[in-house]
Write a protein that holds these residues in place. Structure first.
Motif, mmCIF file in Angstrom:
data_model
loop_
_atom_site.group_PDB
_atom_site.id
_atom_site.type_symbol
_atom_site.label_atom_id
_atom_site.label_comp_id
_atom_site.label_asym_id
_atom_site.label_seq_id
_atom_site.Cartn_x
_atom_site.Cartn_y
_atom_site.Cartn_z
ATOM 1 N N VAL A 119 0.849 -1.193 0.000
ATOM 2 C CA VAL A 119 0.000 0.000 0.000
ATOM 3 C C VAL A 119 0.883 1.241 0.000
ATOM 4 N N TRP A 120 0.456 2.227 -0.756
ATOM 5 C CA TRP A 120 1.170 3.506 -0.899
ATOM 6 C C TRP A 120 0.202 4.606 -0.490
ATOM 7 N N LEU A 121 0.623 5.478 0.432
ATOM 8 C CA LEU A 121 -0.199 6.602 0.892
ATOM 9 C C LEU A 121 0.516 7.897 0.572
ATOM 10 N N GLN A 122 -0.200 8.826 -0.086
ATOM 11 C CA GLN A 122 0.409 10.080 -0.515
ATOM 12 C C GLN A 122 -0.602 11.211 -0.414
ATOM 13 N N GLY A 123 -0.121 12.434 -0.619
ATOM 14 C CA GLY A 123 -0.985 13.596 -0.677
ATOM 15 C C GLY A 123 -1.011 14.148 -2.089
ATOM 16 N N MET A 124 -2.119 14.770 -2.463
ATOM 17 C CA MET A 124 -2.233 15.366 -3.790
ATOM 18 C C MET A 124 -1.386 16.633 -3.876
ATOM 19 N N GLY A 125 -0.711 16.804 -4.993
ATOM 20 C CA GLY A 125 0.081 18.008 -5.209
ATOM 21 C C GLY A 125 1.495 17.880 -4.685
ATOM 22 N N ASP A 126 2.256 18.942 -4.867
ATOM 23 C CA ASP A 126 3.660 18.914 -4.453
ATOM 24 C C ASP A 126 3.941 19.809 -3.245
ATOM 25 N N LYS A 127 2.883 20.358 -2.628
ATOM 26 C CA LYS A 127 3.090 21.231 -1.479
ATOM 27 C C LYS A 127 3.053 20.488 -0.144
ATOM 28 N N ALA A 128 2.231 19.442 -0.078
ATOM 29 C CA ALA A 128 2.041 18.803 1.215
ATOM 30 C C ALA A 128 1.620 17.356 1.080
ATOM 31 N N PHE A 129 2.152 16.521 1.962
ATOM 32 C CA PHE A 129 1.559 15.208 2.181
ATOM 33 C C PHE A 129 0.285 15.401 2.988
ATOM 34 N N CYS A 130 0.405 16.005 4.166
ATOM 35 C CA CYS A 130 -0.759 16.285 5.006
ATOM 36 C C CYS A 130 -0.336 17.259 6.090
ATOM 37 N N ALA A 131 -1.022 18.397 6.154
ATOM 38 C CA ALA A 131 -0.668 19.447 7.108
ATOM 39 C C ALA A 131 -1.257 19.223 8.488
ATOM 40 N N THR B 106 8.205 24.193 21.186
ATOM 41 C CA THR B 106 8.535 25.250 20.221
ATOM 42 C C THR B 106 7.881 25.050 18.861
ATOM 43 N N GLY B 107 7.376 23.849 18.568
ATOM 44 C CA GLY B 107 6.841 23.584 17.233
ATOM 45 C C GLY B 107 7.896 23.676 16.155
ATOM 46 N N ALA B 108 9.147 23.400 16.502
ATOM 47 C CA ALA B 108 10.261 23.555 15.567
ATOM 48 C C ALA B 108 10.051 22.748 14.294
ATOM 49 N N GLN B 109 10.422 23.349 13.157
ATOM 50 C CA GLN B 109 10.302 22.665 11.873
ATOM 51 C C GLN B 109 11.569 21.870 11.573
ATOM 52 N N LEU B 110 11.357 20.675 11.023
ATOM 53 C CA LEU B 110 12.440 19.750 10.723
ATOM 54 C C LEU B 110 12.505 19.507 9.232
ATOM 55 N N ARG C 276 8.936 19.156 5.076
ATOM 56 C CA ARG C 276 8.980 19.997 6.274
ATOM 57 C C ARG C 276 8.065 19.356 7.315
ATOM 58 N N LEU C 277 8.648 18.954 8.421
ATOM 59 C CA LEU C 277 7.929 18.232 9.460
ATOM 60 C C LEU C 277 7.857 19.076 10.723
ATOM 61 N N LEU D 132 3.679 -0.900 3.944
ATOM 62 C CA LEU D 132 2.986 0.383 3.852
ATOM 63 C C LEU D 132 4.021 1.475 3.632
ATOM 64 N N VAL D 133 3.907 2.157 2.501
ATOM 65 C CA VAL D 133 4.819 3.240 2.146
ATOM 66 C C VAL D 133 4.065 4.556 2.283
ATOM 67 N N VAL D 134 4.621 5.496 3.024
ATOM 68 C CA VAL D 134 4.060 6.846 3.078
ATOM 69 C C VAL D 134 5.048 7.795 2.407
ATOM 70 N N TRP D 135 4.537 8.524 1.415
ATOM 71 C CA TRP D 135 5.348 9.477 0.658
ATOM 72 C C TRP D 135 5.193 10.841 1.326
ATOM 73 N N GLY D 136 6.131 11.172 2.219
ATOM 74 C CA GLY D 136 6.036 12.379 3.023
ATOM 75 C C GLY D 136 6.649 13.590 2.357
ATOM 76 N N ASP D 137 6.164 13.913 1.188
ATOM 77 C CA ASP D 137 6.665 15.033 0.402
ATOM 78 C C ASP D 137 6.063 16.342 0.908
ATOM 79 N N GLY D 138 6.823 17.421 0.901
ATOM 80 C CA GLY D 138 6.302 18.712 1.322
ATOM 81 C C GLY D 138 5.978 18.733 2.806
ATOM 82 N N VAL D 139 4.858 19.376 3.152
ATOM 83 C CA VAL D 139 4.474 19.551 4.554
ATOM 84 C C VAL D 139 3.911 18.252 5.117
ATOM 85 N N ALA D 140 4.450 17.828 6.246
ATOM 86 C CA ALA D 140 3.927 16.681 7.003
ATOM 87 C C ALA D 140 3.947 17.093 8.467
#
Length: 367
Positions: A57-69, A175-179, A141-142, A112-120
């Motif tokens: 199974v492959w899980l992804q988000g639509m577009g190139d900005k975010a997997f899931c915000a 801090t909600g630091a971005q990674l 960006r995590l 299970l593959v998650v494609w964490g592209d963009g914002v996660a």
């Protein structure tokens, strides 16, 4: 949920089986998870788990900005502000479904593959962390940014923060630091870095893989595309000693004071200080309390505790005010119940942890 908010596809593999692909399809909200999306995703993943023709199974988000915000907190805001007295039930339904899905993914029986592209971030990071094969890209960006809305890092964060070097999870939580991708690898939030533009090539290779040994087949495909040279320079580990010094205190008031008083001239640290300074003082206490409570706890215990706390957050004022200021009115001037962390009474935080169910009646008792 409209039918198009989450898409499901079964791509044939060369042996007559298939690859299940789930796409979060709400790019306008950076693929934020609604309750209906969570329910539909869980049902389909459950069906694929039972279907012998589905190899992986492959899980992804639509577009190139975010997997899931993250989660659809705007819908929660509407429930909190338009249905007084019913907000607890709405929260129980939403967070209960989300945490049940996350727990299911942590124990998913197929690759299970998650494609964490963009914002996660937030709930998106919860999905990513739960997978067998956690992919980040050069654009990833995590973060767990709940300090900005008066919630707290949930989706199992009080469990996976414990698996980072001492003090790092606490620092990230308050801090909600971005990674970036390199941080994700080094902190155990991801497994591989693959170029963002390689998505379709990876999927094609998975379609053509030999699935006599499914986990091995997926691993070999992903290994062939991995390129760690794409990962940006790390933010966390080069600063590990400093972050551990900042987080080394007897209570959360001292930790916050040390972070805010830190004089180091460093753009990443400064952004984190600013986020903490503007964030919800109660959230910092919730982060501290949850990390103390789950230092040695199981994942299931963490999710059960999170459900109780998340419902309580919806019954208090901070979450609604934080969402209002950031996402509804967008004035970015939340009026928190207390002006700073030092002024938050222990009794106020105790109220967030008042039990809502006993062990037998807890909605997640069966995890």
């Amino acid at each position: 949920m409209t039918e198009s908010e989450i898409l499901f596809e079964e791509r044939p593999t060369r042996d007559g089986g298939c690859l299940g692909i789930a796409t979060l399809n709400a790019p306008g909200s950076l693929n934020a998870l609604s309750l209906a999306m969570i329910t539909a995703l869980h049902a389909k993943l459950d069906a694929w788990a039972e279907d012998v023709s589905v190899h992986a199974v492959w899980l992804q988000g639509m577009g190139d900005k975010a997997f899931c915000a993250g989660g659809d907190v705007v819908a929660l805001y509407r429930a909190m502000t338009t249905s007084p007295g019913d907000e607890g039930e709405a929260a129980r339904a939403y967070f209960g479904a989300e945490y049940r899905l996350d727990h299911f993914l942590h124990h998913y029986p197929k690759p299970l593959v998650v494609w964490g592209d963009g914002v996660a971030m937030g709930g998106g990071l919860g999905l990513l962390v739960a997978a067998d094969h956690r992919i980040v890209t050069d654009t990833s960006r995590l973060a767990m940014p709940e300090i900005s809305i008066g919630l707290y890092p949930d989706v199992g964060a009080s469990w996976f923060f414990q698996r980072m070097p001492r003090g790092v999870g606490l620092y990230l939580g308050v801090t909600g630091a971005q990674l970036n991708a390199r941080d994700a690898l080094e902190l155990g939030l991801a497994d591989r870095v693959i170029a963002s533009e390689a998505r379709q090539d990876v999927l094609k290779a998975l379609e053509n893989a030999d699935y006599r040994h499914p986990q091995q087949a997926v691993r070999e495909v992903l290994r062939g595309f991995e390129n760690r040279a794409l990962a940006p320079e790390a933010e966390v580990m080069p600063r590990l000693d400093h972050l551990q010094v900042l987080s080394d205190a007897a209570d959360i008031t001292q930790v916050v004071r040390r972070i805010l008083d830190d004089p180091r001239e460093d753009a990443w640290l400064a952004a984190n200080r600013a986020r903490l300074a503007a964030g919800c003082p109660a959230t910092a206490h919730l982060v501290w309390r949850m990390l103390c409570r789950h230092r040695h706890g199981s994942l299931a215990e963490t999710f059960r505790d999170e459900l109780m706390l998340s419902v309580q957050c919806c019954r208090h004022t901070e979450l609604a005010e934080g969402i209002r200021a950031l996402l509804i009115d967008k004035d970015r001037t939340p009026q928190w119940a207390y002006t700073d962390v030092a002024n938050v009474p222990a009794s106020y935080i105790d109220g967030f942890f008042m039990p809502l169910w006993d062990a037998e009646t807890h909605p997640l008792a069966d995890l």
